[in-house]
Design a protein around this motif. Structure first.
Motif, short mmCIF file in Angstrom:
data_model
loop_
_atom_site.label_atom_id
_atom_site.label_comp_id
_atom_site.label_asym_id
_atom_site.label_seq_id
_atom_site.Cartn_x
_atom_site.Cartn_y
_atom_site.Cartn_z
N HIS A 109 0.97 -1.19 -0.06
CA HIS A 109 0.01 0.07 0.10
C HIS A 109 0.87 1.23 0.06
O HIS A 109 1.79 1.16 0.78
CB HIS A 109 -0.94 -0.02 1.07
N HIS A 117 -1.92 0.46 8.77
CA HIS A 117 -3.01 0.10 7.75
C HIS A 117 -4.37 0.70 8.50
O HIS A 117 -4.57 -0.14 9.62
CB HIS A 117 -2.83 -1.06 6.91
N HIS A 127 -3.41 4.45 5.61
CA HIS A 127 -2.26 4.68 4.75
C HIS A 127 -2.88 5.91 3.69
O HIS A 127 -4.37 5.63 3.64
CB HIS A 127 -2.08 3.50 3.68
N ASP A 130 -5.27 3.74 1.47
CA ASP A 130 -6.56 2.92 1.85
C ASP A 130 -7.61 3.67 1.61
O ASP A 130 -8.47 4.08 2.42
CB ASP A 130 -6.38 3.07 3.44
N PRO A 180 -0.24 -5.70 6.93
CA PRO A 180 -0.16 -4.41 6.71
C PRO A 180 -1.29 -3.99 5.59
O PRO A 180 -1.15 -2.83 5.10
CB PRO A 180 1.23 -4.22 6.03
ZN LIG Z 1 -3.38 0.25 3.55
#
Ligand SMILES: [Zn+2]
Ligand SMILES: [Cu+2]
Length: 195
Positions: A109, A117, A127, A130, A180
């Motif tokens: 990511h 995360h 993130h 995300d 993650p």
């Molecule tokens: Zn993420």
């Protein structure tokens, strides 16, 4: 008779003045209009980037993503087809490299702020890639829109610039907890964010 002549002279003068004044006002208005148009063009900083998503991991999932940046906000529209019915995760991953069959060439990511995360906006951290989950219908079609001022298209801020990254759609759902990457399963569609 003289009175009449003088009167008409005054009348003409008054009308003459009015006429000139009106013309002057019109000209001022015209100038203002031109200036406004020029200003509008100067602040019009809209940037658009659109690209296709290609199937990965032996899926049939393809689609199209558009990012539009305007006045500090980036709006994303993603349209997918060929999905299994249900919820799927969508993220920005760190490299615009969709060359591998499983999409893992895009890396993890995109996380320029080195946070955990999570769900977008969570105070525990998330993130910058995300984006979250979206639903696909029984025909395998799904779309998602997203807007944030935490991205930019091609600006100098590495913590905001999405250019050179990738969009990944997953077979599974992001649980927003597992590290993650939310345990979202295989990568079924991929597109590099490049011009
Ligand atoms: Zn993420
Ligand atoms: Cu992902």
């Amino acid at each position: 008779m003289l009175k009449l002549v003088v009167l008409s002279f005054f009348t003409i003068t008054i009308f003459g003045c009015k006429g000139e004044k009106k013309e002057a006002t019109d000209q001022e208005n015209n100038t203002e209009t031109v200036e406004t148009t020029t200003k509008k063009e100067e602040v019009d900083d809209t940037k658009t980037i659109a690209f296709a998503l290609e199937p990965k991991s032996d899926s049939k999932v393809s689609g199209k993503v558009t990012f539009i940046e305007s006045e500090g906000m980036v709006n994303m529209v993603a349209e997918l087809n060929g999905l299994s019915e249900g919820e799927h995760a969508i993220h920005i991953h760190e490299k615009a490299d969709c060359s591998s069959a499983d999409g893992k060439s895009t890396g993890g990511h995109w996380n320029p702020t080195m946070e955990a995360h999570g769900k977008w906006g969570a105070k525990e951290g998330y993130h910058k890639g995300d984006i979250g989950n979206f639903k696909a219908d029984a025909d395998g079609n799904g779309n998602i829109t997203f807007a944030t001022n935490e991205w930019c298209i091609g600006c100098d801020d590495d913590k905001k610039n999405i250019l050179g990254k990738a969009i990944i759609v997953h077979q599974g759902t992001d649980d927003f907890t597992s590290q993650p990457s939310g345990a979202a399963g295989s990568r079924v569609s991929c597109g590099g964010i490049i011009q």
